[in-house]
Write a protein that holds these residues in place. Structure first.
Motif, PDB file in Angstrom:
ATOM      1  N   ARG A  72       0.705  -0.990   0.117  1.00  0.00           N
ATOM      2  CA  ARG A  72       0.192   0.143   0.024  1.00  0.00           C
ATOM      3  C   ARG A  72       0.834   1.238  -0.001  1.00  0.00           C
ATOM      4  O   ARG A  72       0.441   2.232  -0.691  1.00  0.00           O
ATOM      5  CB  ARG A  72      -0.996  -0.016   1.170  1.00  0.00           C
ATOM      6  CG  ARG A  72      -2.050   1.008   1.280  1.00  0.00           C
ATOM      7  CD  ARG A  72      -2.790   0.825   2.452  1.00  0.00           C
ATOM      8  NE  ARG A  72      -3.644   2.106   2.685  1.00  0.00           N
ATOM      9  CZ  ARG A  72      -4.208   2.301   3.709  1.00  0.00           C
ATOM     10  NH1 ARG A  72      -4.095   1.645   4.795  1.00  0.00           N
ATOM     11  NH2 ARG A  72      -4.931   3.444   3.852  1.00  0.00           N
ATOM     12  N   LEU A  73       1.916   1.307   0.884  1.00  0.00           N
ATOM     13  CA  LEU A  73       2.758   2.409   0.667  1.00  0.00           C
ATOM     14  C   LEU A  73       3.536   2.658  -0.463  1.00  0.00           C
ATOM     15  O   LEU A  73       3.737   3.600  -0.972  1.00  0.00           O
ATOM     16  CB  LEU A  73       3.882   2.077   1.952  1.00  0.00           C
ATOM     17  CG  LEU A  73       5.007   3.226   2.160  1.00  0.00           C
ATOM     18  CD1 LEU A  73       4.306   4.616   2.522  1.00  0.00           C
ATOM     19  CD2 LEU A  73       5.951   3.051   3.167  1.00  0.00           C
ATOM     20  N   ASP A  74       4.020   1.591  -1.070  1.00  0.00           N
ATOM     21  CA  ASP A  74       4.606   1.617  -2.331  1.00  0.00           C
ATOM     22  C   ASP A  74       3.605   2.188  -3.537  1.00  0.00           C
ATOM     23  O   ASP A  74       4.119   3.021  -4.154  1.00  0.00           O
ATOM     24  CB  ASP A  74       5.152   0.043  -3.095  1.00  0.00           C
ATOM     25  CG  ASP A  74       6.185  -0.358  -2.066  1.00  0.00           C
ATOM     26  OD1 ASP A  74       6.891   0.538  -1.232  1.00  0.00           O
ATOM     27  OD2 ASP A  74       6.541  -1.354  -2.290  1.00  0.00           O
ATOM     28  N   ALA A  75       2.490   1.773  -3.480  1.00  0.00           N
ATOM     29  CA  ALA A  75       1.387   2.461  -4.271  1.00  0.00           C
ATOM     30  C   ALA A  75       1.043   4.004  -3.884  1.00  0.00           C
ATOM     31  O   ALA A  75       1.154   4.662  -4.973  1.00  0.00           O
ATOM     32  CB  ALA A  75       0.027   1.509  -4.229  1.00  0.00           C
ATOM     33  N   LEU A  76       1.051   4.386  -2.602  1.00  0.00           N
ATOM     34  CA  LEU A  76       0.701   5.595  -2.352  1.00  0.00           C
ATOM     35  C   LEU A  76       2.097   6.408  -2.834  1.00  0.00           C
ATOM     36  O   LEU A  76       1.895   7.464  -3.505  1.00  0.00           O
ATOM     37  CB  LEU A  76       0.742   5.770  -0.965  1.00  0.00           C
ATOM     38  CG  LEU A  76      -0.859   4.971  -0.262  1.00  0.00           C
ATOM     39  CD1 LEU A  76      -0.930   5.310   1.067  1.00  0.00           C
ATOM     40  CD2 LEU A  76      -1.945   6.014  -1.065  1.00  0.00           C
ATOM     41  N   GLU A  77       3.548   6.066  -2.718  1.00  0.00           N
ATOM     42  CA  GLU A  77       4.670   6.675  -2.978  1.00  0.00           C
ATOM     43  C   GLU A  77       4.567   6.686  -4.483  1.00  0.00           C
ATOM     44  O   GLU A  77       4.994   7.961  -5.000  1.00  0.00           O
ATOM     45  CB  GLU A  77       5.670   5.939  -2.570  1.00  0.00           C
ATOM     46  CG  GLU A  77       5.876   6.224  -1.054  1.00  0.00           C
ATOM     47  CD  GLU A  77       7.155   5.448  -0.578  1.00  0.00           C
ATOM     48  OE1 GLU A  77       7.721   4.409  -1.257  1.00  0.00           O
ATOM     49  OE2 GLU A  77       7.549   5.590   0.553  1.00  0.00           O
ATOM     50  N   GLY A  78       4.063   5.752  -5.326  1.00  0.00           N
ATOM     51  CA  GLY A  78       4.020   5.747  -6.684  1.00  0.00           C
ATOM     52  C   GLY A  78       3.045   6.874  -7.257  1.00  0.00           C
ATOM     53  O   GLY A  78       3.305   7.555  -8.229  1.00  0.00           O
ATOM     54  N   ARG A  79       1.912   6.990  -6.551  1.00  0.00           N
ATOM     55  CA  ARG A  79       1.123   8.072  -6.959  1.00  0.00           C
ATOM     56  C   ARG A  79       1.558   9.380  -6.752  1.00  0.00           C
ATOM     57  O   ARG A  79       1.371  10.370  -7.380  1.00  0.00           O
ATOM     58  CB  ARG A  79      -0.434   7.819  -6.090  1.00  0.00           C
ATOM     59  CG  ARG A  79      -1.220   6.821  -6.960  1.00  0.00           C
ATOM     60  CD  ARG A  79      -2.537   6.890  -6.500  1.00  0.00           C
ATOM     61  NE  ARG A  79      -2.911   5.796  -5.665  1.00  0.00           N
ATOM     62  CZ  ARG A  79      -3.766   5.364  -4.712  1.00  0.00           C
ATOM     63  NH1 ARG A  79      -4.641   6.494  -4.143  1.00  0.00           N
ATOM     64  NH2 ARG A  79      -4.045   4.128  -4.135  1.00  0.00           N
ATOM     65  N   ALA A  80       2.028   9.634  -5.577  1.00  0.00           N
ATOM     66  CA  ALA A  80       2.507  10.719  -5.019  1.00  0.00           C
ATOM     67  C   ALA A  80       3.656  11.122  -6.172  1.00  0.00           C
ATOM     68  O   ALA A  80       3.769  12.331  -6.388  1.00  0.00           O
ATOM     69  CB  ALA A  80       3.228  10.840  -3.622  1.00  0.00           C
ATOM     70  N   GLY A  81       4.589  10.304  -6.437  1.00  0.00           N
ATOM     71  CA  GLY A  81       5.623  10.625  -7.491  1.00  0.00           C
ATOM     72  C   GLY A  81       5.289  11.143  -8.586  1.00  0.00           C
ATOM     73  O   GLY A  81       5.593  12.037  -9.161  1.00  0.00           O
ATOM     74  N   LYS A  82       4.050  10.378  -9.235  1.00  0.00           N
ATOM     75  CA  LYS A  82       3.569  10.706 -10.317  1.00  0.00           C
ATOM     76  C   LYS A  82       2.803  12.153 -10.237  1.00  0.00           C
ATOM     77  O   LYS A  82       3.017  12.754 -11.328  1.00  0.00           O
ATOM     78  CB  LYS A  82       2.389   9.798 -11.008  1.00  0.00           C
ATOM     79  CG  LYS A  82       3.024   8.388 -11.447  1.00  0.00           C
ATOM     80  CD  LYS A  82       2.026   7.280 -11.816  1.00  0.00           C
ATOM     81  CE  LYS A  82       2.443   6.012 -12.067  1.00  0.00           C
ATOM     82  NZ  LYS A  82       1.602   5.224 -12.326  1.00  0.00           N
ATOM     83  N   ALA A  83       2.196  12.362  -9.210  1.00  0.00           N
ATOM     84  CA  ALA A  83       1.438  13.463  -9.132  1.00  0.00           C
ATOM     85  C   ALA A  83       2.552  14.821  -8.885  1.00  0.00           C
ATOM     86  O   ALA A  83       2.289  15.891  -9.564  1.00  0.00           O
ATOM     87  CB  ALA A  83       0.492  13.500  -7.711  1.00  0.00           C
ATOM     88  N   ALA A  84       3.651  14.777  -8.416  1.00  0.00           N
ATOM     89  CA  ALA A  84       4.603  15.590  -8.199  1.00  0.00           C
ATOM     90  C   ALA A  84       5.443  15.760  -9.557  1.00  0.00           C
ATOM     91  O   ALA A  84       5.680  16.868  -9.750  1.00  0.00           O
ATOM     92  CB  ALA A  84       5.731  15.201  -7.240  1.00  0.00           C
ATOM     93  N   ALA A  85       5.471  14.816 -10.397  1.00  0.00           N
ATOM     94  CA  ALA A  85       6.138  14.853 -11.665  1.00  0.00           C
ATOM     95  C   ALA A  85       5.234  15.641 -12.778  1.00  0.00           C
ATOM     96  O   ALA A  85       5.842  16.304 -13.575  1.00  0.00           O
ATOM     97  CB  ALA A  85       6.361  13.417 -12.024  1.00  0.00           C
ATOM     98  N   LYS A  86       4.039  15.443 -12.753  1.00  0.00           N
ATOM     99  CA  LYS A  86       3.232  16.107 -13.869  1.00  0.00           C
ATOM    100  C   LYS A  86       3.245  17.557 -13.879  1.00  0.00           C
ATOM    101  O   LYS A  86       3.416  18.226 -14.746  1.00  0.00           O
ATOM    102  CB  LYS A  86       1.598  15.732 -13.520  1.00  0.00           C
ATOM    103  CG  LYS A  86       1.465  14.227 -14.117  1.00  0.00           C
ATOM    104  CD  LYS A  86      -0.003  13.700 -13.957  1.00  0.00           C
ATOM    105  CE  LYS A  86      -0.118  12.447 -14.606  1.00  0.00           C
ATOM    106  NZ  LYS A  86      -1.392  11.987 -14.413  1.00  0.00           N
ATOM    107  N   PRO A  87       3.017  18.471 -12.652  1.00  0.00           N
ATOM    108  CA  PRO A  87       3.163  19.783 -12.536  1.00  0.00           C
ATOM    109  C   PRO A  87       4.363  20.458 -13.088  1.00  0.00           C
ATOM    110  O   PRO A  87       4.713  21.191 -13.882  1.00  0.00           O
ATOM    111  CB  PRO A  87       2.701  20.062 -11.349  1.00  0.00           C
ATOM    112  CG  PRO A  87       2.229  19.108 -10.685  1.00  0.00           C
ATOM    113  CD  PRO A  87       2.629  17.761 -11.279  1.00  0.00           C
ATOM    114  N   ALA A  88       5.523  19.434 -12.762  1.00  0.00           N
ATOM    115  CA  ALA A  88       6.835  20.049 -13.021  1.00  0.00           C
ATOM    116  C   ALA A  88       7.005  19.744 -14.436  1.00  0.00           C
ATOM    117  O   ALA A  88       7.770  20.542 -15.137  1.00  0.00           O
ATOM    118  CB  ALA A  88       7.903  19.315 -12.319  1.00  0.00           C
ATOM    119  N   ALA A  89       6.591  18.711 -15.204  1.00  0.00           N
ATOM    120  CA  ALA A  89       6.934  18.281 -16.317  1.00  0.00           C
ATOM    121  C   ALA A  89       5.913  19.416 -17.151  1.00  0.00           C
ATOM    122  O   ALA A  89       6.337  19.849 -18.457  1.00  0.00           O
ATOM    123  CB  ALA A  89       6.584  17.070 -16.747  1.00  0.00           C
ATOM    124  N   GLY A  90       4.537  19.733 -16.757  1.00  0.00           N
ATOM    125  CA  GLY A  90       3.805  20.390 -17.616  1.00  0.00           C
ATOM    126  C   GLY A  90       4.259  22.026 -17.285  1.00  0.00           C
ATOM    127  O   GLY A  90       3.745  22.835 -18.205  1.00  0.00           O
TER     128      GLY A  90
END
Length: 98
Positions: A72-90
C-alpha cells in the motif's frame, strides 16, 4: 539334611527381604529424581507448545499485514511521485523572467 534346608530357607528369606528393600529404594530414588527434574525444568521459564504455536501464528499474521502495508505504501508513493512529476513537466516558460 534338615539343618541345611533350614539354612537355605533363612538365606532365601533374607534375600527376598533385601530385594524388596532395594525395589523400594529404587522407587523412592526415581520419585526424588523426577521431583528434582520438575523443579529444575519449572525454573527455566519455558513456554508450552500451545503458547509457541500461538506466537508463531501471530507472527505470521503480522508478517502478512506488514507485506500488505508495504504494498500500500509503495502504491501511495508511486501516486505521489506521479502527481509531483506532472506539474513539473507541465510547467513551461511562456513568459521571460523579469
Amino acid at each position: 539334611m534338615q539343618s541345611q534346608n533350614r539354612l537355605f530357607d533363612d538365606f532365601v528369606k533374607v534375600m527376598n527381604g533385601a530385594a524388596g528393600t532395594i525395589a523400594g529404594m529404587t522407587r523412592e530414588a526415581q520419585a526424588a529424581v523426577q521431583d528434582r527434574a520438575r523443579e529444575w525444568i519449572g525454573g527455566l521459564d519455558l513456554v508450552s507448545r500451545e503458547e509457541f504455536e500461538a506466537v508463531k501464528a501471530m507472527a505470521a499474521a503480522a508478517r502478512e499485514e506488514n507485506e500488505a502495508l508495504k504494498a500500500r505504501l509503495d502504491a501511495l508513493e508511486g501516486r505521489a511521485g506521479k502527481a509531483a512529476a506532472k506539474p513539473a513537466a507541465g510547467k513551461g516558460r511562456s513568459r521571460p523572467a523579469v
